[in-house]
Write a protein that holds these residues in place. Structure first.
Motif, PDB file in Angstrom:
ATOM      1  N   PRO A 217      37.813  42.717  39.932  1.00 13.38           N
ATOM      2  CA  PRO A 217      36.695  42.687  38.980  1.00 13.38           C
ATOM      3  C   PRO A 217      35.726  41.551  39.312  1.00 13.38           C
ATOM      4  N   GLN A 218      34.664  41.867  40.031  1.00 13.27           N
ATOM      5  CA  GLN A 218      33.710  40.852  40.478  1.00 13.27           C
ATOM      6  C   GLN A 218      33.146  40.053  39.309  1.00 13.27           C
ATOM      7  N   GLU A 219      32.966  40.715  38.154  1.00 13.15           N
ATOM      8  CA  GLU A 219      32.331  40.066  37.012  1.00 13.15           C
ATOM      9  C   GLU A 219      33.189  38.958  36.410  1.00 13.15           C
ATOM     10  N   GLU A 220      34.473  38.883  36.807  1.00 17.72           N
ATOM     11  CA  GLU A 220      35.349  37.834  36.287  1.00 17.72           C
ATOM     12  C   GLU A 220      35.417  36.624  37.221  1.00 17.72           C
ATOM     13  N   LEU A 221      34.815  36.727  38.397  1.00 15.55           N
ATOM     14  CA  LEU A 221      34.961  35.666  39.392  1.00 15.55           C
ATOM     15  C   LEU A 221      34.279  34.363  38.972  1.00 15.55           C
ATOM     16  N   ASP A 222      33.204  34.459  38.157  1.00 14.38           N
ATOM     17  CA  ASP A 222      32.582  33.221  37.699  1.00 14.38           C
ATOM     18  C   ASP A 222      33.562  32.408  36.857  1.00 14.38           C
ATOM     19  N   LEU A 223      34.356  33.094  36.023  1.00 17.39           N
ATOM     20  CA  LEU A 223      35.348  32.393  35.203  1.00 17.39           C
ATOM     21  C   LEU A 223      36.483  31.838  36.063  1.00 17.39           C
ATOM     22  N   VAL A 224      36.849  32.584  37.110  1.00 15.56           N
ATOM     23  CA  VAL A 224      37.904  32.102  38.012  1.00 15.56           C
ATOM     24  C   VAL A 224      37.469  30.806  38.692  1.00 15.56           C
ATOM     25  N   ALA A 225      36.211  30.765  39.128  1.00 15.52           N
ATOM     26  CA  ALA A 225      35.700  29.555  39.776  1.00 15.52           C
ATOM     27  C   ALA A 225      35.711  28.374  38.808  1.00 15.52           C
ATOM     28  N   ILE A 226      35.285  28.606  37.573  1.00 16.50           N
ATOM     29  CA  ILE A 226      35.228  27.518  36.588  1.00 16.50           C
ATOM     30  C   ILE A 226      36.624  26.961  36.316  1.00 16.50           C
ATOM     31  N   GLY A 227      37.579  27.835  36.022  1.00 18.71           N
ATOM     32  CA  GLY A 227      38.928  27.376  35.695  1.00 18.71           C
ATOM     33  C   GLY A 227      39.621  26.697  36.858  1.00 18.71           C
ATOM     34  N   THR A 228      39.411  27.212  38.067  1.00 21.59           N
ATOM     35  CA  THR A 228      40.081  26.661  39.253  1.00 21.59           C
ATOM     36  C   THR A 228      39.562  25.272  39.579  1.00 21.59           C
ATOM     37  N   VAL A 229      38.241  25.103  39.585  1.00 18.27           N
ATOM     38  CA  VAL A 229      37.662  23.788  39.871  1.00 18.27           C
ATOM     39  C   VAL A 229      37.980  22.811  38.745  1.00 18.27           C
ATOM     40  N   ALA A 230      37.877  23.261  37.503  1.00 15.56           N
ATOM     41  CA  ALA A 230      38.130  22.388  36.351  1.00 15.56           C
ATOM     42  C   ALA A 230      39.554  21.855  36.352  1.00 15.56           C
ATOM     43  N   ASP A 231      40.504  22.654  36.816  1.00 19.65           N
ATOM     44  CA  ASP A 231      41.911  22.232  36.813  1.00 19.65           C
ATOM     45  C   ASP A 231      42.296  21.496  38.089  1.00 19.65           C
ATOM     46  N   VAL A 232      41.311  21.191  38.916  1.00 23.84           N
ATOM     47  CA  VAL A 232      41.480  20.412  40.144  1.00 23.84           C
ATOM     48  C   VAL A 232      42.558  21.030  41.034  1.00 23.84           C
ATOM     49  N   MET A 233      42.449  22.332  41.253  1.00 22.57           N
ATOM     50  CA  MET A 233      43.385  23.014  42.136  1.00 22.57           C
ATOM     51  C   MET A 233      42.884  22.943  43.578  1.00 22.57           C
ATOM     52  N   SER A 234      43.801  23.135  44.511  1.00 21.12           N
ATOM     53  CA  SER A 234      43.470  23.051  45.933  1.00 21.12           C
ATOM     54  C   SER A 234      42.441  24.111  46.314  1.00 21.12           C
ATOM     55  N   LEU A 235      41.310  23.658  46.881  1.00 23.16           N
ATOM     56  CA  LEU A 235      40.270  24.611  47.292  1.00 23.16           C
ATOM     57  C   LEU A 235      40.478  25.007  48.752  1.00 23.16           C
ATOM     58  N   THR A 236      41.643  25.553  49.003  1.00 26.69           N
ATOM     59  CA  THR A 236      42.004  26.077  50.312  1.00 26.69           C
ATOM     60  C   THR A 236      42.538  27.491  50.117  1.00 26.69           C
ATOM     61  N   ASP A 237      42.727  28.204  51.232  1.00 26.77           N
ATOM     62  CA  ASP A 237      43.363  29.519  51.224  1.00 26.77           C
ATOM     63  C   ASP A 237      42.689  30.440  50.197  1.00 26.77           C
ATOM     64  N   GLU A 238      43.465  31.057  49.320  1.00 28.33           N
ATOM     65  CA  GLU A 238      42.921  32.035  48.384  1.00 28.33           C
ATOM     66  C   GLU A 238      41.920  31.412  47.416  1.00 28.33           C
ATOM     67  N   ASN A 239      42.188  30.197  46.960  1.00 28.72           N
ATOM     68  CA  ASN A 239      41.261  29.559  46.021  1.00 28.72           C
ATOM     69  C   ASN A 239      39.888  29.330  46.640  1.00 28.72           C
ATOM     70  N   ARG A 240      39.851  29.015  47.938  1.00 26.97           N
ATOM     71  CA  ARG A 240      38.546  28.813  48.590  1.00 26.97           C
ATOM     72  C   ARG A 240      37.717  30.086  48.521  1.00 26.97           C
ATOM     73  N   ASP A 241      38.338  31.219  48.806  1.00 25.12           N
ATOM     74  CA  ASP A 241      37.622  32.488  48.745  1.00 25.12           C
ATOM     75  C   ASP A 241      37.186  32.805  47.314  1.00 25.12           C
ATOM     76  N   LEU A 242      38.114  32.679  46.367  1.00 23.92           N
ATOM     77  CA  LEU A 242      37.797  33.031  44.982  1.00 23.92           C
ATOM     78  C   LEU A 242      36.696  32.147  44.411  1.00 23.92           C
ATOM     79  N   VAL A 243      36.754  30.853  44.685  1.00 24.96           N
ATOM     80  CA  VAL A 243      35.738  29.942  44.157  1.00 24.96           C
ATOM     81  C   VAL A 243      34.399  30.153  44.859  1.00 24.96           C
ATOM     82  N   SER A 244      34.429  30.412  46.166  1.00 23.83           N
ATOM     83  CA  SER A 244      33.175  30.690  46.890  1.00 23.83           C
ATOM     84  C   SER A 244      32.472  31.896  46.288  1.00 23.83           C
ATOM     85  N   PHE A 245      33.225  32.989  46.101  1.00 18.91           N
ATOM     86  CA  PHE A 245      32.632  34.194  45.509  1.00 18.91           C
ATOM     87  C   PHE A 245      32.236  33.949  44.048  1.00 18.91           C
TER      88      PHE A 245
END
Length: 775
Positions: A217-245
């Motif tokens: 669901p592309q429309e949910e990716l903005d929320l994924v980026a917000i939660g991932t960066v906010a929780d200071v998760m590793s921006l590598t591997d899958e998270n890098r792709d999800l946050v980039s998109f």
């Protein structure tokens, strides 16, 4: 003289200059960019291209998560049978976005679904039995947790015994005993083998959404980026792709709430990046849970009503300003209490009254940054308990320190770098003693400055927008993928300007040879600002990140300052004279005119119990200046950098080096990979080994000397390959690949060996030359 807050170390890579230049030509990038990537472990053209051009290749199949199929079947059953579903969220930005993703997905599928976000002050973190019972009374037939759940064994058991299924989606540290839930979807599930362990809570919720919708669901990716960066998760591997998109989705978001929030903060959509999330969006979402109720955050993200969105966005923005004011006020009061403390401690425990509990974690973080020591900030509440939060530094694990002392607390939870707790007033003094003792147990002495990794020395004249644009190819920046840090050279005519309504920011304007540039630092400590105002900036060296400054329609290069020092810092040691008494026995005669300094606090306490009261003994692990005519350094420092940091604080005419050590490990080789392998094979198949009785027997059996075996067990304990409880060791085999040489205990051992080789084995002339001292 301006002293640095960090120990500057140049980053290294396995590639030499020729290899870097060849890759730069092949990939059509600058050698500087390739060098930075090589420093981060990317050494082939394919690895670099894969990193710089995320195409979704790291977005893994959601069904690789353990229990996913079981969870999806149960949710689909609930939708078909029109069962009442409740989503149980959390009050931080990750929890808010997790709740929104799961809620929108289930609504899209036609589910009868509601959400509940616990109140930080009434309900606390995670599962709450009273709230579970309240949801049960409302007819709940299926509970789905997001960004929480694995810590709620009793609460989950209660619902399951009532015939209400619980599906846990979480990413937090797993307890020894998992809750008896219907399904547990967790990237680190002990029976699972998910390729990437670093998903945020919203990342796990998103994977459930992908499986339910059989699509991304592309429309949910903005929320994924917000939660991932906010929780200071590793921006590598899958998270890098999800946050980039997700950042690209955020730039064109169709959410009225996010659009209104960006508008009220004057954020231009085309300028959105991970910093926008970390410094603009996330703090505002978090302020809702800190000061009021985070349910408003879910409404803000999911509403389709533009009028409601505008009202919620403005309220969220205003609440964040109130949060900032509270933090500033409480930080000042907490710092004043710390200054009045009679004795310096390895861990700061600061207790006050009438402080807002919701912001104490931020206050603890500020004081930790300034003092470079773990900090617990507590406030006395109406129920006669001290409640608050802790933040830590590299080298001290808060969770490990206090997990075994749970009887001391009314509540406790957290992880290595952050914790929350409540404690009775009568236990507060004992808590300080335990905190300091645990710091000693973890070999944290508060003396070593944290390391600041420098990627390259960079002439100020070479800084340009083109260079910054190329470096931005490394984005999104964040945990495990920080902005590169450069030591800026060629700084001419630096001028200081203090900014902010409380003088908390500063700017250094200077000439670079090709024009003017500026370095800025926001939320600097008062100590740092005062030092800059008191000392000349001549010869200042800046370590910082390259960013852009947008002002009145102009975009110019800017340096985000990480640390500062002047050349005089490197010359201070030449003023200290040295007397070398290293090769004498341990001190048994003490002169009342000398100051005796100890790195090892246990040795200090032992000596203090034996000498006359007029003998001045001090800890060398404090960050205070050391004043006197003669300082005798009694024991060997735990690392070379610990000694170098000490020299920066000396205000003495001479030092006497004795450098006594009870355990000389300088001549012992470090255990090999084969040694660790032998121990791993043994511990993975043995349980309840009594270390108090059988340690020597085990050492003989494995053909290790006893001291080396103890060290290896300590490394295994940190890596969680073994568990030690009540003196009994049990192997806990892991399917994760962990580089043991990167554990803190292993690296501390390497540093200790290097220190002993220098301080115990080197000739006087070689020692003084290495340390820039004179005799």
């Amino acid at each position: 003289m301006i002293t640095s807050n960090y120990d500057w170390k140049m980053a290294v890579s396995k590639l030499d200059d020729q290899q870097i230049n060849e890759l730069a030509q092949t990939l059509h990038h600058s050698p500087l960019l390739i060098k930075i990537l090589a420093q981060r472990g990317m050494e082939t053209a394919n690895q670099i291209k894969d990193f710089l051009e995320p195409q979704g290749q790291h977005v893994h199949d959601p069904y690789l998560l353990y229990d996913m199929e079981k969870a999806i079947d149960r949710i689909q059953q609930a939708i078909i049978e029109n069962q009442k579903i409740f989503i149980y969220g959390d009050y931080d930005a990750d929890g808010i976005t997790s709740t929104a993703v799961m809620y929108e997905t289930l609504l899209q599928l036609g589910a009868d679904v509601q959400y509940f976000v616990p109140d930080r002050f009434k309900d606390g973190y995670g599962p709450n039995l009273a709230e579970y019972q309240n949801l049960e009374a409302q007819g709940m037939q299926l509970l789905i947790t997001v960004d929480n759940g694995v810590s709620g064994y009793d609460e989950v058991q209660y619902l399951m015994e009532k015939g209400i299924d619980v599906i846990i989606t979480d990413h937090h540290e797993l307890p020894e005993k998992l809750p008896p839930a219907y399904a547990i979807v967790h990237p680190m599930h002990p029976k699972g083998n998910y390729p990437f362990k670093g998903l945020a809570g919203v990342g796990v919720a998103f994977k459930v959404a992908c499986a339910l919708l059989d699509d991304i669901p592309q429309e949910e990716l903005d929320l994924v980026a917000i939660g991932t960066v906010a929780d200071v998760m590793s921006l590598t591997d899958e998270n890098r792709d999800l946050v980039s998109f997700g950042i690209e989705e955020l730039k064109t978001t169709m959410r009225p709430g996010l659009s209104a929030l960006l508008e009220v903060t004057k954020t231009k959509p085309d300028e959105i990046d991970s910093d926008t999330i970390g410094f603009t969006i996330a703090p505002r979402l978090n302020s809702l849970g800190r000061l009021e109720n985070a349910t408003q955050g879910v409404k803000l993200l999911t509403t389709l009503d533009e009028s409601e969105a505008a009202q919620l966005a403005q309220h969220t923005h205003d609440l964040n300003q109130r949060r900032q004011d509270l933090v500033a006020t409480i930080t000042k009061e907490a710092e004043q209490i710390l200054k009045q403390t009679e004795q310096s401690h390895l861990v700061n425990v600061i207790a006050g009254q009438n402080w807002h509990e919701g912001v104490l974690g931020i206050v603890a973080s500020r004081i930790t940054e300034e003092t470079k020591r773990p900090t617990i900030v507590l406030t006395l509440t109406e129920d006669d308990l001290y409640k608050g939060s802790g933040r830590s530094v590299e080298g001290f694990n808060l969770f490990d320190a206090f997990d075994s002392h749970r009887k001391l607390f009314e509540s406790f939870g957290g992880h290595a770098q952050a914790c929350g707790l409540s404690i009775k007033p009568d236990n507060l003094a004992g808590f300080q003693v335990i905190a300091d003792q645990e710091a000693e147990n973890q070999h944290f002495n508060g003396n070593e400055r944290p390391v600041l990794e420098i990627n390259e020395e960079l002439p100020a004249a070479s800084i340009s927008l083109d260079l910054i644009n190329e470096l931005n190819l490394l984005a999104p920046f964040g945990c495990d993928n920080p902005r590169p840090v450069f030591k800026i050279t060629g700084i001419q005519n630096p001028q200081l300007k203090v900014m902010g309504d409380q003088g908390q920011h500063f700017r250094i304007n200077f000439q670079s040879g090709h024009g003017s540039l500026a370095g800025v630092k926001f939320n600097a400590s008062p100590t740092e600002v005062h030092q800059l105002q008191a000392d000349p900036l001549d010869g200042v060296e800046i370590a910082g990140e390259l960013t852009v400054n947008r002002w009145q329609g102009r975009t110019t290069p800017q340096i985000q300052i990480c640390d500062l020092k002047t050349e005089a810092e490197n010359e201070i040691s030449s003023k200290v004279k040295v007397i070398d008494h290293r090769f004498t026995s341990s001190p048994n005669k003490f002169n009342s005119e000398f100051v005796y300094g100890f790195f090892n606090l246990k040795l200090l306490k032992r000596v203090a119990a034996q000498v006359a009261p007029n003998i001045k003994l001090i800890s060398l692990t404090d960050q205070m200046p050391i004043v006197g005519d003669t300082l005798v350094i009694v024991d060997c420092p735990p690392s070379i950098s610990a000694f170098e940091s000490l020299v920066d604080r000396l205000q003495v005419k001479q030092i006497v080096l004795k450098c006594y050590t009870q355990h000389n490990i300088a001549s012992k080789p470090l255990p090999s990979r084969q040694d660790f392998g032998k121990l791993y094979r043994f511990t993975s198949t043995h349980h309840d080994i009594d270390l108090r009785k059988d340690l020597e027997k085990l050492a003989n059996y494995l053909n290790f000397d006893k001291e080396s075996l103890v060290f290896m067990i300590q490394v295994f304990s940190e890596a969680k390959f073994v568990k030690i409880k009540n003196g009994l060791l049990t192997g806990t085999p892991s399917n994760q690949r962990i580089e043991l040489t990167r554990t803190k205990r292993y690296q501390a051992r390497v540093a200790e060996i290097q220190a002993q080789q220098l301080f115990l084995n080197s000739k006087t002339a070689d020692l003084l030359k290495r340390l820039n001292l004179t005799i």
